[in-house]
Design an enzyme around this catalytic site. Structure first.
Site, PDB file in Angstrom:
ATOM      1  N   TYR A 118       0.880  -1.172   0.000  1.00 24.43           N
ATOM      2  CA  TYR A 118       0.000   0.000   0.000  1.00 24.43           C
ATOM      3  C   TYR A 118       0.916   1.220   0.000  1.00 24.43           C
ATOM      4  CZ  TYR A 118      -4.088   2.795   1.554  1.00 24.43           C
ATOM      5  OH  TYR A 118      -5.115   3.708   1.658  1.00 24.43           O
TER       6      TYR A 118
ATOM      7  N   LYS B 286      -1.269  -1.251  -4.234  1.00 21.84           N
ATOM      8  CA  LYS B 286      -2.306  -0.222  -4.293  1.00 21.84           C
ATOM      9  C   LYS B 286      -1.573   1.108  -4.239  1.00 21.84           C
ATOM     10  CE  LYS B 286      -6.006   2.219  -2.026  1.00 21.84           C
ATOM     11  NZ  LYS B 286      -6.667   2.585  -0.750  1.00 21.84           N
TER      12      LYS B 286
END
Length: 301
Positions: free
Chosen positions: A134, A162
Site C-alpha cells: 500500500y 495499491k
C-alpha cells in the site's frame, strides 16, 4: 493471485457508542456485491483502520469473511507501525480466512529502503498469503519506489500494489517495468480512466462504497476499449467526489472524506449511523444536506 477490477476499501459502520455495527457492515457488503465488485479490501484507510482497536479489527474480519463466504476475495489491511506489530495482525487475518494481506511501509520510525524490503519479505514469509503493498506516502512518509516494488515482485514477496501516492509518473514506471505477474491498482477515485489506459489492472476507490456500480461501469467501459464512455463515467464520479470537500477547512481531510462516505451511505439507506471514530469532527446538518444534493445530481437518490 492477480487481482483486477474494482476492489472497494470497505467502510466500517459504527454504532452511536463507537462499536462496530456488524448488521450495517453486512448490508454494506451486500450493497457492494450487488454492485458487481471483484473483491473487497477491509481494514484500510477508508475502513478507519487507524482508529480501530484490535478487537474491533477482528469483528470486521470475522463479519466480512464469514458473510462473503468465498464469493469474492477479501483482502485485509495489516497496517501498523513496525514489523512485529504487523505480524500479529497477519496472524489474526490469516486465522479469519482472508485471501490476501495489504501492508504499508513501516512508519513512525525512520526507515531505510533495505529495512522496508525486510519488512515486506518477512510479512510474505510469515503470512503464507499474497501480500499487496500500500503506497501511501501522505500517511507513512515513505514513497515506495518502482525499483523496490518490482524487485520484491521478482522475488515473489509482493503480489501487487495499491498506489495512493498521487505520482502518476511513478505508477507508469511500475506498469512498464513489471515482468512477473503483479497487480497494479490505483487508489485514486478521480483518475481511474487514465490509470487503466496506462495499463493498471484495477482500482481501489473509497468512493466505491457509495457508488460501486459507477466504478464497475467505468472499468467495463475501459476493458472493452470504449474510452469515451469511460471518460464520461469518470467525469460523473469526479463530480460526485465533491462530497469529500463539504467539510471544508473546519475539519481534517480524514474527517471530511470518511464522514462524507458514511453520510452518503446513511442517506442511501445502507448503514444505520454515519458516525466516524474519535477524534474526527462530525459533519453538520448543512453539510449532510449538500452531500444529499450531490448524490441526487449523480442519480443516487
Amino acid at each position: 493471485m492477480t487481482l483486477t477490477g474494482v476492489i472497494p476499501p470497505v467502510c466500517t459502520p459504527l454504532t452511536p457508542d463507537y462499536e462496530v455495527d456488524a448488521a450495517s457492515l453486512v448490508r454494506l457488503v451486500d450493497h457492494l456485491l450487488a454492485g458487481g465488485v471483484d473483491a473487497l479490501f477491509v481494514l484500510g484507510s477508508s475502513s478507519e483502520v487507524a482508529y480501530l482497536t484490535d478487537a474491533q479489527r477482528r469483528v470486521v474480519l470475522d463479519t466480512v469473511v464469514g458473510h462473503v463466504g468465498g464469493q469474492v476475495p477479501v483482502l485485509a489491511g495489516v497496517i501498523d507501525m513496525t514489523t512485529p506489530r504487523v505480524l500479529e495482525h497477519v496472524r489474526v487475518a490469516a486465522e479469519a480466512g482472508v485471501s490476501g494481506l495489504v501492508a504499508t511501509a513501516p512508519f513512525y520510525t525512520r526507515t531505510h529502503p533495505d529495512e522496508i524490503r525486510t519488512h515486506f519479505r518477512t510479512i510474505a514469509a510469515r503470512g503464507g498469503l499474497p501480500v499487496y503493498a500500500y503506497d501511501l506516502p501522505v500517511s507513512v512518509h515513505t514513497k515506495l519506489s518502482a525499483e523496490l516494488l518490482l524487485g520484491l515482485a521478482a522475488e515473489g514477496a509482493l503480489a501487487g500494489v495499491k498506489d495512493s501516492s498521487g505520482d502518476d509518473g511513478g505508477l507508469r514506471q511500475v506498469i512498464l517495468g513489471r515482468e512477473a505477474p503483479f497487480s497494479v491498482l490505483t487508489g485514486s477515485e478521480v483518475t481511474v480512466d487514465s490509470a487503466l489506459w496506462m495499463g493498471a489492472d484495477g482500482v481501489v476507490p473509497g468512493l466505491g462504497n457509495v457508488d460501486p456500480q459507477g466504478y464497475v461501469e467505468l472499468y467495463r467501459c475501459a476493458s472493452r476499449g470504449d474510452w469515451q464512455a469511460a471518460r464520461a463515467e469518470q467525469e460523473r464520479l469526479v463530480r460526485l467526489f465533491e462530497i469529500v470537500r463539504v467539510g471544508g477547512s473546519r475539519m481534517g481531510g480524514s474527517s471530511s472524506g470518511l464522514g462524507a462516505f458514511k453520510a452518503a451511505l446513511h442517506l442511501r439507506g445502507v448503514i444505520d449511523c454515519p458516525i466516524t471514530a474519535l477524534p474526527q469532527i462530525p459533519l453538520n446538518d448543512d453539510e449532510v444536506g449538500r452531500i444529499g444534493k450531490l448524490l441526487a445530481a449523480a442519480g443516487l437518490l
